[in-house]
Enzyme design. Structure first.
Site, mmCIF file in Angstrom:
data_model
loop_
_atom_site.group_PDB
_atom_site.id
_atom_site.type_symbol
_atom_site.label_atom_id
_atom_site.label_comp_id
_atom_site.label_asym_id
_atom_site.label_seq_id
_atom_site.Cartn_x
_atom_site.Cartn_y
_atom_site.Cartn_z
ATOM 1 N N SER A 65 -18.332 24.311 -81.101
ATOM 2 C CA SER A 65 -19.278 23.884 -79.960
ATOM 3 C C SER A 65 -19.029 24.724 -78.738
ATOM 4 C CB SER A 65 -19.173 22.604 -79.927
ATOM 5 O OG SER A 65 -20.070 22.095 -78.910
ATOM 6 N N ASP A 277 -25.676 24.228 -75.503
ATOM 7 C CA ASP A 277 -24.188 24.571 -75.719
ATOM 8 C C ASP A 277 -24.146 25.671 -76.975
ATOM 9 O OD1 ASP A 277 -24.526 23.026 -77.924
ATOM 10 O OD2 ASP A 277 -22.674 21.792 -77.442
ATOM 11 N N GLU A 371 -25.398 11.276 -73.778
ATOM 12 C CA GLU A 371 -24.007 11.280 -72.826
ATOM 13 C C GLU A 371 -24.492 12.080 -71.958
ATOM 14 O OE1 GLU A 371 -19.980 11.452 -75.353
ATOM 15 O OE2 GLU A 371 -21.209 12.901 -76.255
ATOM 16 N N ALA A 372 -23.913 11.791 -70.613
ATOM 17 C CA ALA A 372 -24.354 12.520 -69.288
ATOM 18 C C ALA A 372 -24.227 14.003 -69.568
ATOM 19 C CB ALA A 372 -23.451 12.236 -68.411
ATOM 20 N N ARG A 499 -9.380 8.334 -68.836
ATOM 21 C CA ARG A 499 -9.298 8.118 -70.337
ATOM 22 C C ARG A 499 -8.498 9.227 -70.899
ATOM 23 N NH1 ARG A 499 -13.082 11.492 -72.175
ATOM 24 N NH2 ARG A 499 -12.813 11.034 -74.485
ATOM 25 N N PRO A 500 -7.655 9.202 -72.142
ATOM 26 C CA PRO A 500 -7.000 10.485 -72.685
ATOM 27 C C PRO A 500 -8.343 11.337 -73.423
ATOM 28 C CG PRO A 500 -6.660 8.399 -73.919
ATOM 29 C CD PRO A 500 -7.426 8.051 -72.744
ATOM 30 N N SER A 501 -8.375 12.563 -73.264
ATOM 31 C CA SER A 501 -9.292 13.194 -73.836
ATOM 32 C C SER A 501 -9.220 13.025 -75.361
ATOM 33 C CB SER A 501 -9.361 14.775 -73.368
ATOM 34 O OG SER A 501 -9.868 15.593 -74.412
ATOM 35 N N THR A 503 -10.530 15.850 -77.429
ATOM 36 C CA THR A 503 -10.623 17.054 -77.845
ATOM 37 C C THR A 503 -9.357 18.122 -77.080
ATOM 38 O OG1 THR A 503 -12.260 17.611 -76.177
ATOM 39 C CG2 THR A 503 -13.216 16.747 -78.071
ATOM 40 N N ARG A 508 -8.327 12.530 -68.665
ATOM 41 C CA ARG A 508 -9.716 12.929 -67.734
ATOM 42 C C ARG A 508 -9.883 11.959 -66.738
ATOM 43 N NH1 ARG A 508 -11.763 17.391 -70.049
ATOM 44 N NH2 ARG A 508 -12.020 17.473 -72.234
HETATM 45 C C1 16G Z 1 -16.924 15.933 -78.412
HETATM 46 C C2 16G Z 1 -18.231 14.924 -78.438
HETATM 47 C C3 16G Z 1 -18.812 14.511 -77.392
HETATM 48 C C4 16G Z 1 -17.872 13.975 -76.359
HETATM 49 C C5 16G Z 1 -16.737 14.928 -76.232
HETATM 50 C C6 16G Z 1 -15.808 14.361 -75.054
HETATM 51 C C7 16G Z 1 -19.197 14.777 -80.749
HETATM 52 C C8 16G Z 1 -20.163 15.476 -81.700
HETATM 53 N N1 16G Z 1 -18.934 15.468 -79.583
HETATM 54 O O1 16G Z 1 -17.402 17.080 -77.982
HETATM 55 O O2 16G Z 1 -19.601 13.546 -77.789
HETATM 56 O O3 16G Z 1 -18.628 13.944 -75.205
HETATM 57 O O4 16G Z 1 -16.092 15.235 -77.389
HETATM 58 O O5 16G Z 1 -14.530 15.060 -75.089
HETATM 59 O O6 16G Z 1 -19.060 13.598 -80.919
HETATM 60 P P1 16G Z 1 -13.252 14.650 -74.428
HETATM 61 O O7 16G Z 1 -12.861 13.501 -75.189
HETATM 62 O O8 16G Z 1 -12.394 15.639 -74.467
HETATM 63 O O9 16G Z 1 -13.583 14.047 -72.939
HETATM 64 MG MG MG Z 2 -21.883 20.847 -79.163
#
Ligand code: 16G
Ligand code: MG
Length: 545
Positions: A65, A277, A371-372, A499-501, A503, A508
């Site tokens: 992504s 994106d 989502e925002a 919150r813990p990320s 990804t 965060r």
């Molecule tokens: C991913 C999620 C998105 C979410 C983001 C949060 C999907 C397809 N994508 O990109 O929805 O807003 O993670 O990331 O579920 P974070 O947990 O690192 O803040």
């Molecule tokens: Mg994407």
């Protein structure tokens, strides 16, 4: 015959780097591309088991992504185009992390726990984004699929939502649409044309749209789709992937996080612009006003526009259907207040991640979720859809009621109900602006965002932060939330959470307040509390202005 014999022979060609541990996170696996070969192979194996378990076609998408071009990732798509079931996310993590000699026992374990019928045929749909690493990694998925005797169809370059669409089409015997890219373009384009034909003529500038394609797959697919739109929309596509680097200083995530325009887009005052994106499942809009001030219209503004449109149509058609909006903690407080208090539409807040929003939105006749960050769509229940279609096709219905029902029907066909889809959202937004005769400035004026700031804090273990109430309150470490609450009292209209990320290896921080300075200061103070109470590492957070 030993069903997993072949995997023993072949998995050696896709070795796991020693000691590497990865997790199937919010959006599947994501890592540096060179670390992912074994994960891809193993996800090919898992997809076959999932397909046998569900007796349906399963999708595998190779993408990371909005991550940098050097990264890659993979996620599985379930039968109706939804995200993978959560039990299987756990299997995915186990399988990806198993040492070579344990691969067979991990696979056997899944088969036993899920009572997978190994006689069932398996079919996998594959898609990939434009990253240089994606083709080779997608071949590793194919190796996994073939080793377990699965059939596959490789669609090659696809946006993530296109793959979700293909899987859903195939598993609904093509009731949802035809499972080809042409089928996708035709379905969306004919709905878009039917919608815009509601309004006979239109000032030329309303049809001009500038699109930042993030140098990714979304740009490529939008270009491919353009001829189907019969010149109803004049698309000026930049960052189309011919020269620039994927997601570099461009794309929806860049624009949302930095609250500034992408590079490579020559914007003039009041021109309508949007960014996709890297895999085409998010979109945000923006413009510069006469005084040079940048205005961002994010997922919350999109949700508000779509909900207003749908609610007005339901009233005109006199259809008693319940509509609700699903958001996350990141939704701007102004949007929530506007939707609840002014529009009188219920809002539900769920954890971050598309699957949570999607799941909640399924509870309503019409569930709008965004989502925002610009990922979102609208879901229509089976009952709502058939009520609308019946009324639209009922020849005895006349006048406003009948035309509202027809517009609703075309809107259903234009929206990709499987997942958020930048192309489908773009066309839906454009059609709504067109029909309502709104400029981007008028759309922006519906409500005013509260100033906000997002920060990240590095800690030694982000999982020490545990949250509840859809990520809005921290229950651990003890005392953290109380400290945040104390800080909140210093600012007007303030809200903040940590919150813990899911990804990235960070915590965060989000803060909003009545002025940008207050939001920035609050975000900084909350970051400091996190740093001190949750094991911060490296440099202390700094106040940004
Ligand atoms: C991913 C999620 C998105 C979410 C983001 C949060 C999907 C397809 N994508 O990109 O929805 O807003 O993670 O990331 O579920 P974070 O947990 O690192 O803040
Ligand atoms: Mg994407």
């Amino acid at each position: 015959m030993d069903y997993f014999e072949e995997t023993k022979k072949v998995s050696g060609q896709h070795p796991k780097p020693v000691g590497l541990v990865l997790e199937y996170g919010t959006a599947g696996f994501r890592a540096k591309a060179e670390q992912l070969d074994h994960v891809m192979y193993r996800m090919g194996l898992l997809a076959v088991l999932r397909s046998k378990k569900t007796a349906c076609t399963i999708g595998v998408m190779v993408t990371a992504s909005h991550n940098p071009e050097e990264d890659n990732g993979v996620k599985l798509v379930d039968p109706h185009g939804e995200m993978l079931a959560s039990d299987w996310e756990t299997y995915a993590t186990h399988l990806a992390n198993a040492e070579e000699q344990n691969l067979k026992s991990v696979l056997t374990n899944i088969v036993e726990k899920e009572s997978v019928n190994l006689q069932e045929v398996a079919r996998i749909f594959l898609g990939r984004d434009t990253r240089p690493s994606s083709q080779k990694l997608s071949q590793a998925v194919v190796d996994g699929v073939c080793d377990l005797g699965g059939a596959f169809q490789d669609y090659g370059l696809l946006s993530t939502p296109q793959l979700h669409y293909m899987v859903c089409c195939w598993n609904t015997m093509e009731q949802y649409g035809i499972a080809t890219v042409e089928g996708y373009y035709q379905k969306l384009a004919s709905a878009f044309i039917a919608l815009t034909n509601q309004i006979p003529s239109h000032p030329e500038e309303m049809r001009q749209l500038y699109v930042d394609g993030a140098n990714g797959i979304g740009a490529l697919k939008l270009k491919e789709m353009e001829p189907y739109l019969e010149k109803k929309l004049k698309l000026n596509l930049c960052n189309n992937g011919t020269t620039g680097k994927l997601n570099y200083l461009c794309g929806a995530d860049f624009v949302k996080v930095h609250q500034k325009p992408p590079q490579g887009l020559d914007m003039k005052a009041n021109e309508r612009c949007c960014s996709f994106d890297g895999d085409g499942d998010r979109i945000v809009y923006y413009y510069f006003d006469q005084s040079g001030c940048f205005h961002l219209l994010d997922g919350d503004k999109i949700a508000t526009l779509m909900t207003t449109f749908l609610k007005e149509l339901l009233a005109k058609a006199d259809l008693d259907l319940q509509i609700a909006v699903v958001q996350t903690a990141y939704a701007n407080g102004s949007s929530t207040r506007y939707i609840e208090d002014i529009m009188k539409v219920p809002v539900h807040c769920v954890n971050t991640g598309v699957k949570f929003l999607h799941h909640k939105a399924q509870e309503f006749d019409i569930g709008v979720y965004f989502e925002a960050n610009g990922h979102g769509t609208v879901l229509f229940s089976k009952a709502a859809e058939s009520k609308i279609r019946q009324m639209a096709q009922d020849e005895s219905q006349k006048g406003e009621k009948s035309s509202a029902a027809k517009v609703l029907e075309h809107t259903i066909d234009l929206i990709n109900q499987t997942v958020g889809d930048a192309i489908s959202d773009l066309l839906t937004i454009e059609a709504i602006l067109f029909i309502k005769g709104l400029t981007i400035q008028q759309w922006d004026l519906i409500y005013t965002d509260l100033p906000n700031r997002q920060l990240k804090v590095k800690v030694s273990d982000r999982h020490v932060i545990v949250t509840e109430d859809a990520g809005r309150r921290a229950v651990s470490p003890a005392g953290l939330q109380e400290n945040i609450d104390t800080l909140l009292k210093k600012y007007r209209l303030s809200r903040a959470f940590v919150r813990p990320s899911g990804t990235e290896d960070v915590v965060r921080v989000y803060a909003e307040a009545d002025t940008q300075i207050s939001a920035d200061t609050l975000a900084y103070e909350v970051s400091l509390v996190v740093y001190n109470m949750a094991g911060g590492v490296g440099e202390q957070p700094k106040l940004l202005h």
